[in-house]
Scaffold this motif. Structure first.
Motif, PDB file in Angstrom:
ATOM      1  N   THR A 159       7.523  -3.480  -5.059  1.00  0.00           N
ATOM      2  CA  THR A 159       6.378  -2.925  -5.619  1.00  0.00           C
ATOM      3  C   THR A 159       4.959  -2.991  -4.720  1.00  0.00           C
ATOM      4  OG1 THR A 159       7.275  -4.011  -7.809  1.00  0.00           O
ATOM      5  CG2 THR A 159       5.152  -3.531  -7.432  1.00  0.00           C
ATOM      6  N   HIS A 160       4.848  -3.932  -3.908  1.00  0.00           N
ATOM      7  CA  HIS A 160       3.488  -3.979  -3.330  1.00  0.00           C
ATOM      8  C   HIS A 160       3.296  -3.726  -1.912  1.00  0.00           C
ATOM      9  CE1 HIS A 160       2.078  -6.079  -6.774  1.00  0.00           C
ATOM     10  NE2 HIS A 160       3.017  -7.025  -6.762  1.00  0.00           N
ATOM     11  N   LEU A 161       4.643  -3.618  -1.306  1.00  0.00           N
ATOM     12  CA  LEU A 161       4.628  -2.945   0.209  1.00  0.00           C
ATOM     13  C   LEU A 161       4.808  -1.485   0.103  1.00  0.00           C
ATOM     14  CD1 LEU A 161       4.729  -3.791   3.073  1.00  0.00           C
ATOM     15  CD2 LEU A 161       7.369  -3.855   3.007  1.00  0.00           C
ATOM     16  N   ASP A 162       3.808  -0.972   1.027  1.00  0.00           N
ATOM     17  CA  ASP A 162       3.656   0.562   0.825  1.00  0.00           C
ATOM     18  C   ASP A 162       4.710   0.979   2.159  1.00  0.00           C
ATOM     19  OD1 ASP A 162       3.087   3.309   1.537  1.00  0.00           O
ATOM     20  OD2 ASP A 162       1.138   3.221   0.877  1.00  0.00           O
ATOM     21  N   PHE A 163       6.036   1.218   1.600  1.00  0.00           N
ATOM     22  CA  PHE A 163       7.008   1.795   2.755  1.00  0.00           C
ATOM     23  C   PHE A 163       6.542   2.974   3.428  1.00  0.00           C
ATOM     24  CE2 PHE A 163       9.534  -1.448   0.213  1.00  0.00           C
ATOM     25  CZ  PHE A 163      10.236  -1.960   1.167  1.00  0.00           C
ATOM     26  N   GLN A 164       5.951   3.734   2.698  1.00  0.00           N
ATOM     27  CA  GLN A 164       5.677   5.215   3.415  1.00  0.00           C
ATOM     28  C   GLN A 164       4.715   4.905   4.407  1.00  0.00           C
ATOM     29  OE1 GLN A 164       8.218   7.259   1.550  1.00  0.00           O
ATOM     30  NE2 GLN A 164       6.649   8.475   2.556  1.00  0.00           N
ATOM     31  N   LYS A 165       3.621   4.030   4.275  1.00  0.00           N
ATOM     32  CA  LYS A 165       3.056   4.048   5.391  1.00  0.00           C
ATOM     33  C   LYS A 165       3.435   3.411   6.789  1.00  0.00           C
ATOM     34  CE  LYS A 165      -1.425   3.945   3.222  1.00  0.00           C
ATOM     35  NZ  LYS A 165      -2.825   3.070   2.778  1.00  0.00           N
ATOM     36  N   ARG A 166       4.685   2.904   6.618  1.00  0.00           N
ATOM     37  CA  ARG A 166       5.357   1.997   7.660  1.00  0.00           C
ATOM     38  C   ARG A 166       6.889   2.720   8.242  1.00  0.00           C
ATOM     39  NH1 ARG A 166       2.381  -0.941   4.385  1.00  0.00           N
ATOM     40  NH2 ARG A 166       1.209  -2.495   5.204  1.00  0.00           N
ATOM     41  N   GLY A 167       6.753   4.145   7.781  1.00  0.00           N
ATOM     42  CA  GLY A 167       7.850   4.821   8.183  1.00  0.00           C
ATOM     43  C   GLY A 167       9.284   4.930   7.604  1.00  0.00           C
ATOM     44  N   CYS A 168       8.886   4.180   6.499  1.00  0.00           N
ATOM     45  CA  CYS A 168      10.386   3.757   5.550  1.00  0.00           C
ATOM     46  C   CYS A 168      10.095   4.263   4.130  1.00  0.00           C
ATOM     47  CB  CYS A 168      10.566   2.465   5.500  1.00  0.00           C
ATOM     48  SG  CYS A 168      11.071   1.688   7.268  1.00  0.00           S
ATOM     49  N   ARG A 169      11.260   4.693   3.432  1.00  0.00           N
ATOM     50  CA  ARG A 169      11.327   5.438   2.173  1.00  0.00           C
ATOM     51  C   ARG A 169      12.306   4.461   1.511  1.00  0.00           C
ATOM     52  NH1 ARG A 169      14.654   9.648   0.788  1.00  0.00           N
ATOM     53  NH2 ARG A 169      15.049   9.623   3.133  1.00  0.00           N
ATOM     54  N   LEU A 170      11.665   3.712   0.456  1.00  0.00           N
ATOM     55  CA  LEU A 170      12.706   2.828  -0.257  1.00  0.00           C
ATOM     56  C   LEU A 170      13.434   3.824  -1.412  1.00  0.00           C
ATOM     57  CD1 LEU A 170      13.788  -0.052  -1.075  1.00  0.00           C
ATOM     58  CD2 LEU A 170      11.649  -0.046  -2.856  1.00  0.00           C
ATOM     59  N   ILE A 171      14.768   3.706  -1.236  1.00  0.00           N
ATOM     60  CA  ILE A 171      15.494   4.744  -1.912  1.00  0.00           C
ATOM     61  C   ILE A 171      16.533   4.192  -2.881  1.00  0.00           C
ATOM     62  CG2 ILE A 171      15.354   6.709  -0.154  1.00  0.00           C
ATOM     63  CD1 ILE A 171      18.252   5.892   0.700  1.00  0.00           C
ATOM     64  N   LEU A 197      12.089   2.949  -9.239  1.00  0.00           N
ATOM     65  CA  LEU A 197      13.597   2.826  -8.922  1.00  0.00           C
ATOM     66  C   LEU A 197      14.616   2.072 -10.016  1.00  0.00           C
ATOM     67  CD1 LEU A 197      13.769   2.807  -5.150  1.00  0.00           C
ATOM     68  CD2 LEU A 197      13.980   4.750  -6.542  1.00  0.00           C
ATOM     69  N   THR A 198      15.767   2.740 -10.276  1.00  0.00           N
ATOM     70  CA  THR A 198      16.257   2.089 -11.499  1.00  0.00           C
ATOM     71  C   THR A 198      17.232   1.155 -10.546  1.00  0.00           C
ATOM     72  OG1 THR A 198      16.718   3.910 -12.701  1.00  0.00           O
ATOM     73  CG2 THR A 198      18.149   2.453 -12.693  1.00  0.00           C
ATOM     74  N   ILE A 199      17.259  -0.417 -11.009  1.00  0.00           N
ATOM     75  CA  ILE A 199      18.335  -1.446 -10.361  1.00  0.00           C
ATOM     76  C   ILE A 199      19.511  -1.029 -10.577  1.00  0.00           C
ATOM     77  CG2 ILE A 199      18.803  -3.764 -10.084  1.00  0.00           C
ATOM     78  CD1 ILE A 199      15.816  -4.360 -11.043  1.00  0.00           C
ATOM     79  N   GLN A 200      20.334  -1.154  -9.628  1.00  0.00           N
ATOM     80  CA  GLN A 200      21.831  -0.476  -9.687  1.00  0.00           C
ATOM     81  C   GLN A 200      22.831  -1.889  -9.455  1.00  0.00           C
ATOM     82  OE1 GLN A 200      23.050   3.160  -7.839  1.00  0.00           O
ATOM     83  NE2 GLN A 200      20.829   3.284  -7.128  1.00  0.00           N
ATOM     84  N   SER A 201      24.098  -1.680  -9.931  1.00  0.00           N
ATOM     85  CA  SER A 201      24.975  -2.834  -9.587  1.00  0.00           C
ATOM     86  C   SER A 201      25.349  -2.987  -8.116  1.00  0.00           C
ATOM     87  CB  SER A 201      25.965  -2.957 -10.593  1.00  0.00           C
ATOM     88  OG  SER A 201      26.913  -1.734 -10.265  1.00  0.00           O
ATOM     89  N   MET A 202      25.992  -3.955  -7.798  1.00  0.00           N
ATOM     90  CA  MET A 202      26.370  -4.020  -6.255  1.00  0.00           C
ATOM     91  C   MET A 202      27.524  -3.136  -6.185  1.00  0.00           C
ATOM     92  SD  MET A 202      24.121  -5.801  -4.853  1.00  0.00           S
ATOM     93  CE  MET A 202      25.206  -6.055  -3.071  1.00  0.00           C
TER      94      MET A 202
END
Length: 210
Positions: A100-112, A129-134
């Protein structure tokens, strides 16, 4: 320049350079000397010049560094424009805070993708993002090809899961499990993060300064 020719301490200083240069750019500062940068960052001017020289000659004598250009060069070295696909495993308090609080985009990453083995969390959302099962993890990796996994899981599960993720194509781990991963594949990078170690280091210095 080959990655292995650059020392780890230099690489670890690059994000800090990037952050300070971004702040200078926000202050509408057009150029900065190594001496000015050293005063702000607590490094020596010679250390800064040596670090930058590892990647080429960026400044001009008598002029210093163009703030925007230097920030863009360091950003390119760090890969901030690469949009590396990231998945997060473990949607507990720490995992949700990171998502929630880390801006992945500014650090070259994309939480998918976000995954957890707690059925009560499946179908709920964090960071949009929807939390998925393992159980959905293998198919997700085959479809989306994430490169980095953030591990916010109990330490007892970390090594087995990491080995499984390497087999699924993960080549980098940001590991908060309180367990130092051992990955034999030389192409896989592990960043073990121990927040408690940082706090104890601070406590040491506070105690010994007294």
């Amino acid at each position: 320049m080959a990655k292995q020719s650059i020392s780890t301490p230099v690489i670890r200083r690059l994000p800090r350079y990037y952050r300070f240069l971004r702040e200078l750019e926000e202050e509408e500062m057009e150029r900065v000397s190594s001496q000015e940068l050293a005063l702000r960052m607590g490094f020596s001017a010679s250390q800064i010049r040596q670090d930058f020289n590892c990647f080429g000659a960026f400044g001009q004598q008598g002029y210093g560094y163009n703030v925007r250009e230097l920030r863009e060069i360091i950003g390119s070295i760090l890969g901030v424009d690469e949009s590396t696909g990231v998945i997060l495993i473990g949607a507990g308090n720490l995992g949700k805070a990171i998502a929630t609080h880390l801006d992945f985009q500014k650090r070259g990453c994309r939480l998918i993708g976000v995954f957890d083995n707690n059925p009560a969390l499946h179908g709920t959302k964090t960071a949009g993002l929807t939390i998925q099962s393992m159980q959905e993890l293998p198919d997700f990796c085959k479809l989306h090809h994430p490169q980095v996994a953030v591990l916010c899981i109990p330490k007892g599960a970390a090594q087995e899961l990491a080995d499984h993720l390497v087999a699924l194509g993960i080549c980098g781990f940001w590991n908060f499990s309180h367990f130092d991963l051992s990955i034999t594949n030389p192409q896989v990078i592990v960043e073990n993060v121990h927040l408690g170690d940082s706090l104890m280091t601070l406590a040491y210095w506070v105690h010994h300064e007294e």
